[in-house]
Design a protein around this motif. Structure first.
Motif, mmCIF file in Angstrom:
data_model
loop_
_atom_site.group_PDB
_atom_site.id
_atom_site.type_symbol
_atom_site.label_atom_id
_atom_site.label_comp_id
_atom_site.label_asym_id
_atom_site.label_seq_id
_atom_site.Cartn_x
_atom_site.Cartn_y
_atom_site.Cartn_z
ATOM 1 N N LEU A 103 32.915 37.889 33.215
ATOM 2 C CA LEU A 103 31.557 37.689 33.714
ATOM 3 C C LEU A 103 31.296 38.512 34.973
ATOM 4 N N LEU A 104 32.252 38.511 35.911
ATOM 5 C CA LEU A 104 32.045 39.230 37.168
ATOM 6 C C LEU A 104 32.159 40.732 36.978
ATOM 7 N N ALA A 105 33.007 41.164 36.047
ATOM 8 C CA ALA A 105 33.076 42.600 35.753
ATOM 9 C C ALA A 105 31.718 43.095 35.272
ATOM 10 N N ALA A 106 31.059 42.286 34.423
ATOM 11 C CA ALA A 106 29.744 42.674 33.901
ATOM 12 C C ALA A 106 28.681 42.681 34.996
ATOM 13 N N GLU A 107 28.804 41.755 35.964
ATOM 14 C CA GLU A 107 27.769 41.633 36.992
ATOM 15 C C GLU A 107 27.960 42.586 38.165
ATOM 16 N N LEU A 108 29.204 42.816 38.570
ATOM 17 C CA LEU A 108 29.458 43.550 39.813
ATOM 18 C C LEU A 108 29.713 45.036 39.612
ATOM 19 N N LEU A 122 43.533 53.829 37.749
ATOM 20 C CA LEU A 122 42.677 53.174 36.746
ATOM 21 C C LEU A 122 41.272 52.983 37.308
ATOM 22 N N THR A 123 40.692 54.062 37.791
ATOM 23 C CA THR A 123 39.392 53.988 38.472
ATOM 24 C C THR A 123 38.253 53.597 37.546
ATOM 25 N N HIS A 124 38.440 53.753 36.234
ATOM 26 C CA HIS A 124 37.357 53.478 35.291
ATOM 27 C C HIS A 124 37.651 52.243 34.432
ATOM 28 N N THR A 125 38.488 51.360 34.967
ATOM 29 C CA THR A 125 38.887 50.170 34.211
ATOM 30 C C THR A 125 38.371 48.921 34.899
ATOM 31 N N THR A 126 37.617 48.104 34.161
ATOM 32 C CA THR A 126 37.172 46.811 34.666
ATOM 33 C C THR A 126 37.064 45.851 33.486
ATOM 34 N N GLY A 127 37.198 44.543 33.771
ATOM 35 C CA GLY A 127 37.153 43.533 32.718
ATOM 36 C C GLY A 127 38.433 43.444 31.909
ATOM 37 N N LEU A 128 39.520 44.012 32.401
ATOM 38 C CA LEU A 128 40.783 44.064 31.663
ATOM 39 C C LEU A 128 41.704 42.923 32.080
ATOM 40 N N HIS A 165 27.782 47.669 41.507
ATOM 41 C CA HIS A 165 28.104 47.889 42.917
ATOM 42 C C HIS A 165 29.439 48.625 43.081
ATOM 43 N N GLY A 166 29.992 49.105 41.989
ATOM 44 C CA GLY A 166 31.278 49.784 42.061
ATOM 45 C C GLY A 166 32.447 48.838 42.263
ATOM 46 N N ILE A 167 32.238 47.554 42.024
ATOM 47 C CA ILE A 167 33.294 46.555 42.191
ATOM 48 C C ILE A 167 33.931 46.292 40.835
ATOM 49 N N ARG A 168 35.225 46.521 40.742
ATOM 50 C CA ARG A 168 35.957 46.319 39.493
ATOM 51 C C ARG A 168 36.637 44.954 39.532
ATOM 52 N N GLY A 206 32.384 49.905 47.125
ATOM 53 C CA GLY A 206 33.058 49.448 45.916
ATOM 54 C C GLY A 206 34.070 48.379 46.257
ATOM 55 N N GLY A 207 35.058 48.200 45.389
ATOM 56 C CA GLY A 207 36.096 47.207 45.660
ATOM 57 C C GLY A 207 36.781 46.742 44.403
ATOM 58 N N ASP A 208 37.793 45.907 44.594
ATOM 59 C CA ASP A 208 38.565 45.333 43.496
ATOM 60 C C ASP A 208 38.712 43.844 43.706
ATOM 61 N N ILE A 209 38.486 43.076 42.657
ATOM 62 C CA ILE A 209 38.827 41.658 42.629
ATOM 63 C C ILE A 209 39.803 41.475 41.475
ATOM 64 N N VAL A 210 40.955 40.916 41.774
ATOM 65 C CA VAL A 210 41.997 40.718 40.760
ATOM 66 C C VAL A 210 42.299 39.227 40.668
ATOM 67 N N TYR A 211 42.260 38.704 39.459
ATOM 68 C CA TYR A 211 42.616 37.312 39.204
ATOM 69 C C TYR A 211 44.044 37.247 38.672
ATOM 70 N N ILE A 212 44.876 36.424 39.303
ATOM 71 C CA ILE A 212 46.187 36.131 38.720
ATOM 72 C C ILE A 212 45.968 34.936 37.801
ATOM 73 N N SER A 213 45.695 35.248 36.565
ATOM 74 C CA SER A 213 45.434 34.211 35.576
ATOM 75 C C SER A 213 46.767 33.791 34.947
#
Length: 687
Positions: free
Chosen positions: A590-595, A667-673, A598-601, A556-563
């Motif tokens: 887009l990446l939340a929907a694609e990844l 927040l294990t079940h949060t992605t695309g936020l 793979h368990g990547i948020r 799994g993993g996390d990608i965080v954007y500082i927008s």
């Protein structure tokens, strides 16, 4: 009265001498390994109750390291009470009970918990005792004919003691050896290490070094030149750059295998010692025999996983074979556990290897944090040195498997593990933060390390990245890489550095950026391309490389954007910056929907008005925004605060807090936020 070991009262002379001796011995890896061995001194002190003299022994406590030992790392025990334990000793089958009895022998407040080797130091009659784990001494201790070799090497000055598990009985054995051999200065403990003694601290240290250096010279003079056999064709080290590239390609898969039971941090070494061992014909046989003394296999497990393919085998073939070997390793380890476990044995702690050896490439070692992983690798290098010495003069013969199991699954070791503090929320996680050399990136890096992560500080300014990495605690916690996020090659190199430093990557923060604030008619195509190249394109390239590593790891993993608030709020004179921030915001979705498969948020943070400590604002953006809003630049932070609902200024630490909130495990079940960190800007509310 105060304990004589306490700094406020001044150190007892025996303690001062003991610490000095310990530091000198511990500073040289030829003398003992990290956290290995223990030293002691005996002396008279004042009993605070009676006012009379009492005989004490000060001994290095459980878990400490000789090279960095301090007074509070010593256990102080009354000798009369410790020696009286001989009268109540229930025998070798129940000797573990004696460790709890040591607590009733303690003198004064504070100090370290007594270790299992306390009996050795207290029962041996000499005023000063050293117990060490030098490679040269263990080579003799683990040679098939170690007793004869010890006699040949030392004559009657050093006595052989057959293998016995550390404990009270071993202390009795060594005490008896000293009494029976008054001319001896120490002993070699079969399968274990060496012990020396002396009437003074100086004499004890001299005797320890005599044993170590004499053994070194004996092995060098008596030993054959190629104890590991000839070089095996195809197993020679790959050229330097090729070797590191192959290691980086293998690392995510190897870390995934080592983390099947629980996540691990990795360490890689391609030292000459390791590469030469793996190039030689005898390495498969020797590696299968497992490591030698208790300290070694507690750190490295009973044996390593060894890839049995030539160095230049195709990558896909090597990865597939590693997976096969891992499955076999787990089955064999479970069988090893079941062969020796009893009803009261601790539960199996995991069946994954701690050491993975790849011929031509190097060694991957693993642990609960970087230091543990690094030290495991150092211990396996010690094991290689021991094998070399033993094979040079005899044959390598470590202790029986059943004895290894008794040490690995010792209830006392289990109790030590239970006493350890719970892991921090981000323990075992490896983060890479772009733009980490200043401002928001620096604050994020600090927060992630504080929560237990290892952090790769990536910044175009190499000096700034190095400075932050040093602030974070150095190589066991952070690494610095210079990277321009517009360069695919530099991003690939940054991730290669990350996986070689820590084994992989689990958490990536896209923070690098610039700000070009101009009206539409003054914004050039160069401005537009530069702004989008760094932030929109750069975030895409970093996320793509991160996803490659994370997918290969399978953890799994996390990608965080500082927008930014500007990704959803339309303000004047901000076309290039606002548009690229909107691009980043949609990359999150887009990446939340694609990844997700793979368990990547993938999540984003929308800060606003982060002026203090910001590299962007200091580089001219602040002056331009201040001019737009008609306020002095030094008042810009206050201006931003007053236009918010909360009337509070936003600082880099607040953005770092949001990164932790997204990645810290709640927040294990949060992605695309997207999380606003703007103190409340109604116009930027997400709809």
């Amino acid at each position: 009265m105060t304990d004589p070991s306490e700094k406020g009262a001044g150190l007892h002379p025996a303690v001062e001498a003991l610490l000095d001796r310990s530091h000198r011995l511990g500073a040289d890896p030829r003398n003992t390994n990290y956290a290995g061995g223990n030293t002691s001194a005996k002396g008279a002190a004042t009993d605070p109750v009676t006012g009379g003299d009492v005989e004490l022994v000060w001994v290095k406590g459980s878990g400490g390291d000789l090279g960095t030992l301090r007074a509070e790392g010593l256990a102080a025990l009354r000798l009369d009470r410790l020696r009286a334990l001989r009268d109540v000793y229930p025998g070798v089958e129940r000797e573990d009970e004696m460790v709890a009895a040591f607590d009733y022998c303690l003198h004064g407040r504070g100090g370290a918990a007594p270790s299992i080797d306390t009996a050795m130091h207290g029962l041996v009659g000499a005023p000063h005792v050293d117990h060490l784990h030098p490679d040269s001494g263990i080579a003799l201790a683990c040679a098939a004919d170690g007793e004869e070799l010890t006699r040949e090497c030392f004559g009657d000055r050093v006595v052989w003691v057959p293998w016995r598990r550390p404990g009270f009985q071993l202390g009795l054995d060594i005490a008896a050896v000293r009494e029976a051999h008054p001319a001896a200065v120490g002993c070699v403990l079969g399968g274990h290490g060496v012990t020396a003694w002396g009437e003074t601290s100086e004499e004890c240290e001299r005797n320890s070094l005599y044993i170590i250096r004499t053994a070194e010279a004996f092995l060098a003079e008596r030993g054959r030149s190629e104890p590991f056999g000839p070089v095996r064709a195809g197993f020679e080290p790959l050229p330097g750059d090729v070797r590191l590239s192959r290691a980086a390609e293998l690392a995510p898969t190897i870390r995934a295998l080592a983390s099947a039971d629980r996540p691990q941090v990795g360490h890689f070494t391609d030292s000459e010692v390791v590469l030469d061992f793996l190039a030689r014909a005898e390495h498969p046989r020797l590696a299968a025999l497992g490591t030698s003394c208790p300290d070694h296999f507690l750190r490295t497990k009973v044996r390593p996983l060894v890839l049995d393919l030539p160095a230049d085998a195709p990558l896909d073939e090597a990865l597939a074979r590693l997976r096969e070997l891992h499955a076999e390793y787990r089955e064999e380890y479970r069988a090893y556990y079941e062969r020796h476990a009893t009803a009261d044995s601790p539960a199996m702690r995991g069946a994954d290897p701690a050491i993975v050896l790849v011929p031509g490439v190097g060694m991957f070692s693993f642990g609960k944090d970087k230091q543990t992983a690094r030290v495991a690798g150092e211990f396996y290098v010690n094991a290689i040195n021991v094998m070399r010495g033993a094979e040079a003069v005899s044959s390598y013969a470590p202790i029986e498997e059943s004895e290894k199991f008794r040490i690995e699954y010792w209830e006392l070791e289990e109790a030590k593990l239970r006493r350890m503090p719970p892991p921090k929320p981000l323990a075992t996680r490896i983060a890479l933060v772009t733009g980490g050399g200043s401002g928001i990136g620096r604050a994020i890096a600090h927060r992630l390390v504080a929560e237990g992560a290892c952090v790769v500080v990536a910044d175009r300014d190499a000096a700034a990245a190095e400075t932050v990495a040093k602030e974070l605690g150095g190589a066991d916690r952070a690494a610095a890489v210079a990277v321009d996020v517009t360069s695919e090659e530099q991003i690939a190199a940054a991730f290669q550095a990350a996986v070689l430093a820590f084994g992989g990557v689990d958490l990536v923060v896209n923070n690098a950026g610039i700000s070009i604030s101009k009206p539409l008619l003054e914004t050039t195509t160069e401005d537009w391309d530069r702004q989008h190249g760094i932030m929109a394109r750069g975030s895409f390239l970093v996320s793509r490389e991160a996803a490659r590593v994370m997918i290969e790891q399978g953890l799994g993993g996390d990608i965080v954007y500082i927008s930014s608030k500007n990704g959803v709020f339309a303000g004047p004179n901000n076309i290039a910056y606002g548009a690229t921030k909107a691009d980043q915001a949609h990359q999150v979705r887009l990446l939340a929907a694609e990844l997700g498969q793979h368990g990547i948020r993938v999540n984003g943070i929308n800060p606003d008005g982060v002026v203090r400590g910001s590299g962007i604002f200091a580089a001219g953006w602040g002056a331009k925004r201040a001019a737009v809003y008609g306020v002095p630049e030094e008042k810009l932070g206050e201006y931003y605060a007053q236009r918010t609902l909360l009337k509070r200024e936003v600082l880099p630490e607040h953005v770092a807090n949001a990164v932790f909130a997204l990645t810290g495990g709640e927040l294990t079940h949060t992605t695309g936020l997207h999380i606003p960190v703007d103190a409340g800007v109604a116009a930027a509310f997400l709809r």
